[in-house]
Design an enzyme around this catalytic site. Sequence first.
Site, short mmCIF file in Angstrom:
data_model
loop_
_atom_site.label_atom_id
_atom_site.label_comp_id
_atom_site.label_asym_id
_atom_site.label_seq_id
_atom_site.Cartn_x
_atom_site.Cartn_y
_atom_site.Cartn_z
CB SER A 51 2.49 -3.39 0.02
OG SER A 51 2.40 -2.34 -0.95
CG MET A 171 7.54 1.92 0.73
SD MET A 171 7.93 2.69 -0.83
CE MET A 171 8.85 1.37 -1.52
#
Length: 236
Positions: A51, A171
């Site tokens: 991510s 995250m």
Amino acid sequence: RAELLRALSAASMVRLPNVAPTPRVETARPTPTRNEIVRTPARSAIVIAASTGGPKALADVVSHLAANLSAAVLIVQHMPADFLHSLAKRLSQVGPLPVKVATSGDSVMAGCVYLAPGDRHMSVVMKNGIPTIRTDAGPAICGVRPSADPLFCSAARAFGENVVGVVLTGMGRDGSEGLRAIRAVGGGAIVQDRASSIIYGMPRAALAAAGADRVVAPRLVGAAVFDLLLTRRAVA
């Protein structure tokens, strides 16, 4: 001037020794280019979740993979769809393997890298004995679509112990449940270390949920994958 002329005249009279021609040394056969390698359906797989900070980490991973890798590489990168083709092109440039944005129905071939398409989950199903990519627009998982969990869980079913899951920077907790499923079937698990992570959320959550065989920086993932697949007799 006279001394220079005498020196040149003397030099012109010197006979060079007979020198035998240098024998030709046979060099090692060059590594085939990506277009010369015959691709076969994958028997093992590397599945990756990434991510925030992922594109840089993925470049580090892909650039250190072997050109003759016998596993397929399937990646979920949380990113808007418009940027995925640019990412695929970039990863193709920095590494030895062909990279494409996956489409539903693609056969999963050894030595190829597949990116999950934007806003669609990606999974692997067996079709006539060949691992095949399936995409769907199901509900978001862990707040994201695509999510790595469906990919990881399906890869565990398709490849069994011959799969290695990798959770990189990001995250949230995407990939944690999938990595646990991979470990449950005897597959390998790699988590990015804290020092090299832009955001340590996903690696930390995966480590807490599933543990890991290796905790390394992205540039060391290739070597770690080779070791883990080698012990499972599906050599990368």
